[in-house]
Design an enzyme around this catalytic site. Structure first.
Site, PDB file in Angstrom:
ATOM      1  N   ARG A  70       0.836  -1.220   0.000  1.00  0.00           N
ATOM      2  CA  ARG A  70       0.000   0.000   0.000  1.00  0.00           C
ATOM      3  C   ARG A  70       0.868   1.266   0.000  1.00  0.00           C
ATOM      4  NH1 ARG A  70      -4.164   0.080   4.507  1.00  0.00           N
ATOM      5  NH2 ARG A  70      -4.882   1.893   3.344  1.00  0.00           N
ATOM      6  N   ASN A 103      -7.424   9.589   5.421  1.00  0.00           N
ATOM      7  CA  ASN A 103      -6.524   8.925   4.477  1.00  0.00           C
ATOM      8  C   ASN A 103      -5.127   8.807   5.057  1.00  0.00           C
ATOM      9  OD1 ASN A 103      -8.684   8.838   2.833  1.00  0.00           O
ATOM     10  ND2 ASN A 103      -8.001  10.431   1.421  1.00  0.00           N
ATOM     11  N   VAL A 104      -4.465   7.749   4.623  1.00  0.00           N
ATOM     12  CA  VAL A 104      -3.131   7.454   5.148  1.00  0.00           C
ATOM     13  C   VAL A 104      -2.082   7.592   4.055  1.00  0.00           C
ATOM     14  CG1 VAL A 104      -3.983   5.987   7.026  1.00  0.00           C
ATOM     15  CG2 VAL A 104      -3.626   4.970   4.763  1.00  0.00           C
ATOM     16  N   HIS A 120      -6.133   8.936  11.204  1.00  0.00           N
ATOM     17  CA  HIS A 120      -5.873   7.484  11.146  1.00  0.00           C
ATOM     18  C   HIS A 120      -4.409   7.162  10.862  1.00  0.00           C
ATOM     19  CE1 HIS A 120     -10.409   6.542  10.266  1.00  0.00           C
ATOM     20  NE2 HIS A 120     -10.191   6.905  11.500  1.00  0.00           N
ATOM     21  N   CYS A 142      12.533  -1.912  17.284  1.00  0.00           N
ATOM     22  CA  CYS A 142      12.824  -0.552  17.727  1.00  0.00           C
ATOM     23  C   CYS A 142      14.245  -0.455  18.288  1.00  0.00           C
ATOM     24  CB  CYS A 142      11.813  -0.148  18.796  1.00  0.00           C
ATOM     25  SG  CYS A 142      12.158   1.468  19.526  1.00  0.00           S
ATOM     26  N   GLY A 182     -15.693  12.398   0.010  1.00  0.00           N
ATOM     27  CA  GLY A 182     -15.126  11.076  -0.253  1.00  0.00           C
ATOM     28  C   GLY A 182     -15.079  10.138   0.932  1.00  0.00           C
TER      29      GLY A 182
HETATM   30  P1  NAD Z   1     -14.767   4.244   2.433  1.00  0.00           P
HETATM   31  O1  NAD Z   1     -14.062   3.282   1.552  1.00  0.00           O
HETATM   32  O2  NAD Z   1     -15.580   3.743   3.553  1.00  0.00           O
HETATM   33  O3  NAD Z   1     -15.763   5.144   1.546  1.00  0.00           O
HETATM   34  C1  NAD Z   1     -15.344   5.718   0.353  1.00  0.00           C
HETATM   35  C2  NAD Z   1     -16.343   6.792  -0.029  1.00  0.00           C
HETATM   36  O4  NAD Z   1     -15.821   7.497  -1.150  1.00  0.00           O
HETATM   37  C3  NAD Z   1     -17.719   6.260  -0.454  1.00  0.00           C
HETATM   38  O5  NAD Z   1     -18.731   7.032   0.182  1.00  0.00           O
HETATM   39  C4  NAD Z   1     -17.745   6.500  -1.967  1.00  0.00           C
HETATM   40  O6  NAD Z   1     -19.045   6.800  -2.448  1.00  0.00           O
HETATM   41  C5  NAD Z   1     -16.851   7.691  -2.096  1.00  0.00           C
HETATM   42  N1  NAD Z   1     -16.197   7.851  -3.390  1.00  0.00           N
HETATM   43  C6  NAD Z   1     -15.812   6.894  -4.271  1.00  0.00           C
HETATM   44  N2  NAD Z   1     -15.200   7.456  -5.328  1.00  0.00           N
HETATM   45  C7  NAD Z   1     -15.168   8.811  -5.094  1.00  0.00           C
HETATM   46  C8  NAD Z   1     -14.656   9.924  -5.808  1.00  0.00           C
HETATM   47  N3  NAD Z   1     -14.020   9.773  -6.961  1.00  0.00           N
HETATM   48  N4  NAD Z   1     -14.809  11.150  -5.266  1.00  0.00           N
HETATM   49  C9  NAD Z   1     -15.437  11.319  -4.079  1.00  0.00           C
HETATM   50  N5  NAD Z   1     -15.953  10.297  -3.365  1.00  0.00           N
HETATM   51  C10 NAD Z   1     -15.814   9.059  -3.869  1.00  0.00           C
HETATM   52  O7  NAD Z   1     -13.677   5.291   2.921  1.00  0.00           O
HETATM   53  P2  NAD Z   1     -13.577   6.084   4.268  1.00  0.00           P
HETATM   54  O8  NAD Z   1     -14.883   6.661   4.650  1.00  0.00           O
HETATM   55  O9  NAD Z   1     -12.376   6.942   4.177  1.00  0.00           O
HETATM   56  O10 NAD Z   1     -13.268   4.858   5.252  1.00  0.00           O
HETATM   57  C11 NAD Z   1     -12.490   5.071   6.219  1.00  0.00           C
HETATM   58  C12 NAD Z   1     -11.192   4.204   6.218  1.00  0.00           C
HETATM   59  O11 NAD Z   1     -10.577   3.883   4.980  1.00  0.00           O
HETATM   60  C13 NAD Z   1     -10.181   5.047   6.905  1.00  0.00           C
HETATM   61  O12 NAD Z   1      -9.806   4.370   8.051  1.00  0.00           O
HETATM   62  C14 NAD Z   1      -8.977   5.203   5.985  1.00  0.00           C
HETATM   63  O13 NAD Z   1      -7.800   5.172   6.744  1.00  0.00           O
HETATM   64  C15 NAD Z   1      -9.117   4.044   5.093  1.00  0.00           C
HETATM   65  N6  NAD Z   1      -8.540   4.096   3.731  1.00  0.00           N
HETATM   66  C16 NAD Z   1      -7.649   5.076   3.305  1.00  0.00           C
HETATM   67  C17 NAD Z   1      -7.181   5.086   1.994  1.00  0.00           C
HETATM   68  C18 NAD Z   1      -6.231   6.168   1.547  1.00  0.00           C
HETATM   69  O14 NAD Z   1      -5.450   6.680   2.346  1.00  0.00           O
HETATM   70  N7  NAD Z   1      -6.278   6.583   0.272  1.00  0.00           N
HETATM   71  C19 NAD Z   1      -7.615   4.110   1.099  1.00  0.00           C
HETATM   72  C20 NAD Z   1      -8.515   3.130   1.546  1.00  0.00           C
HETATM   73  C21 NAD Z   1      -8.973   3.161   2.858  1.00  0.00           C
HETATM   74 ZN    ZN Z   2      10.480   1.437  21.165  1.00  0.00          ZN
END
Ligand code: NAD
Ligand code: ZN
Length: 238
Positions: A70, A103-104, A120, A142, A182
């Site tokens: 990832r 997002n991470v 997160h 560590c 998103g």
């Molecule tokens: P989620 O997967 O639960 O929901 C994604 C949302 O994005 C949905 O509501 C969907 O309709 C919407 N979506 C899809 N395509 C889109 C676009 N092009 N533009 C705007 N919206 C769009 O994600 P979440 O709510 O962030 O879930 C939380 C967990 O997912 C967090 O803990 C996070 O750390 C993790 N996560 C992060 C990443 C990253 O860093 N990119 C990726 C996957 C998951």
């Molecule tokens: Zn340590």
């Protein structure tokens, strides 16, 4: 653009304090899979095995491998128009601005956003499980206390970093407007932040191509992807 857009743009221009909450959907157009969409990561992998302390203890190699994958995906991806629009919005805001992200992937920072709260954690750093030391290299043990190094992300069943989340709650309470983009708005406590804003009298604007748990509660619903919608809010698209 329609009247809703004009109204939201006006609210943003007049706001002394703007907060934004983003989720995985904001990075979808950068080629990073979301979690809960039908083609998302949880459709292919088991959360329990890959994103929990139990899973890590049972099979650290597997968990580290998944996070290394990832991290490669995140570092080779590029920010999209939605990330850049949020960085521009921060510059345009006459007052305080805070971007709270679930997002991470670090794409907001790479697009130029400055005041970012990673509630997160992130994929770039590792953290010692015992003394909490943070490192950006890939040592497994560590050097300070010999504890196990793990990705600096929040796993299922874990608390959010306290000081970071307290700052996010403060922003949610004090902002005039919160843009929620998103996110499926299902993962608590982050999903509770827009409700806090509403309770304290702020305006909640949702940007998402699909309905979410928050949609019926938001004051404005801008339906579309973040790379389509967000640039319209900062005024560099007619
Ligand atoms: P989620 O997967 O639960 O929901 C994604 C949302 O994005 C949905 O509501 C969907 O309709 C919407 N979506 C899809 N395509 C889109 C676009 N092009 N533009 C705007 N919206 C769009 O994600 P979440 O709510 O962030 O879930 C939380 C967990 O997912 C967090 O803990 C996070 O750390 C993790 N996560 C992060 C990443 C990253 O860093 N990119 C990726 C996957 C998951
Ligand atoms: Zn340590």
């Amino acid at each position: 653009m329609d009247a809703q857009f004009d109204r939201v743009r006006e609210i943003l221009r007049g706001a002394a304090s703007v907060a934004v909450l983003t989720g995985a959907g904001v990075s979808a157009e950068s080629g990073i899979a979301t979690f809960r969409d039908p083609d998302g990561l949880w459709a292919k992998f088991s959360p329990r095995e890959l994103a929990s302390m139990d899973g890590f203890l049972a099979n650290p190699e597997r968990v580290r491998e998944w996070y290394a994958y990832r991290k490669t995906v995140a570092t080779t991806a590029q920010p999209n128009a939605g990330h850049y629009a949020l960085a521009a919005l921060e510059q345009q805001t006459n007052g305080s601005f805070c971007l709270i992200t679930q997002n991470v992937d670090r794409l907001h920072q790479r697009a130029g956003s400055r005041n970012v709260l990673e509630v997160h954690g992130n994929l770039i750093e590792n953290r010692c499980n015992d003394c909490e030391a943070i490192r950006t290299d890939d040592v497994l043990v560590c050097p300070l206390c010999s504890g196990a190094m793990r990705p600096n992300v929040v796993w299922f069943g874990e608390e959010l970093p306290q000081d970071v989340f307290a700052a996010a709650e403060q922003a949610a309470m004090t902002c005039d407007v919160m843009i929620v983009a998103g996110t499926s708005a299902e993962v608590y406590p982050a999903a509770g932040l827009p409700y806090t804003t509403k309770r304290y009298g702020g305006v909640v604007v949702e940007v998402n191509p699909n309905p979410t748990a928050l949609s019926s509660e938001a004051h404005y619903l801008l339906t579309g992807t973040s790379a389509q919608i967000l640039p319209h809010l900062v005024g560099d698209v007619p």
